[in-house]
Design a protein around this motif. Sequence first.
Motif, mmCIF file in Angstrom:
data_model
loop_
_atom_site.group_PDB
_atom_site.id
_atom_site.type_symbol
_atom_site.label_atom_id
_atom_site.label_comp_id
_atom_site.label_asym_id
_atom_site.label_seq_id
_atom_site.Cartn_x
_atom_site.Cartn_y
_atom_site.Cartn_z
ATOM 1 N N GLY A 1 1.860 -11.374 -0.729
ATOM 2 C CA GLY A 1 1.451 -9.970 -0.844
ATOM 3 C C GLY A 1 -0.056 -9.812 -0.918
ATOM 4 N N ILE A 2 -0.694 -10.675 -1.686
ATOM 5 C CA ILE A 2 -2.151 -10.617 -1.790
ATOM 6 C C ILE A 2 -2.796 -10.944 -0.450
ATOM 7 N N GLY A 3 -2.273 -11.973 0.227
ATOM 8 C CA GLY A 3 -2.833 -12.364 1.523
ATOM 9 C C GLY A 3 -2.691 -11.280 2.573
ATOM 10 N N GLN A 4 -1.545 -10.639 2.610
ATOM 11 C CA GLN A 4 -1.340 -9.581 3.590
ATOM 12 C C GLN A 4 -2.196 -8.362 3.287
ATOM 13 N N GLY A 5 -2.334 -8.033 2.028
ATOM 14 C CA GLY A 5 -3.196 -6.910 1.663
ATOM 15 C C GLY A 5 -4.646 -7.173 2.021
ATOM 16 N N PHE A 6 -5.096 -8.385 1.766
ATOM 17 C CA PHE A 6 -6.466 -8.761 2.106
ATOM 18 C C PHE A 6 -6.676 -8.706 3.622
ATOM 19 N N ALA A 7 -5.700 -9.223 4.389
ATOM 20 C CA ALA A 7 -5.808 -9.215 5.849
ATOM 21 C C ALA A 7 -5.818 -7.786 6.397
ATOM 22 N N ALA A 8 -4.981 -6.916 5.859
ATOM 23 C CA ALA A 8 -4.945 -5.534 6.334
ATOM 24 C C ALA A 8 -6.259 -4.821 6.029
ATOM 25 N N GLY A 9 -6.811 -5.063 4.847
ATOM 26 C CA GLY A 9 -8.087 -4.445 4.493
ATOM 27 C C GLY A 9 -9.217 -4.907 5.389
ATOM 28 N N LYS A 10 -9.271 -6.202 5.633
ATOM 29 C CA LYS A 10 -10.318 -6.734 6.509
ATOM 30 C C LYS A 10 -10.107 -6.292 7.954
#
Length: 86
Positions: free
Chosen positions: A27-36
């Motif tokens: 979840g953290i990785g996907q959120g970070f990827a979507a933000g970037k």
Amino acid sequence: MVDGQSLVLAASAIGAGLSMIAGIGAGIGQGFAAGKGAEAVGRQPEAQGDIIRTMLLGAAVAETTGIYGLVIALILLFANPLLGML
């Protein structure tokens, strides 16, 4: 006194709960990827297709960790191979 089967079931339940911690990382990785990805599209809108394609590939790879954790949890809870060893 605790018999072997109860101990294995209790340890399996704890292990299943611990394996679900893998979902936090996904979840953290996907959120970070979507933000970037949104940030990158904001900077270079003409490269939107390439950015989104790369972001979705990264999200899919990050999600596999969570899926592996879920599979391990389901195996420990419902098809416990450790009970056959008793």
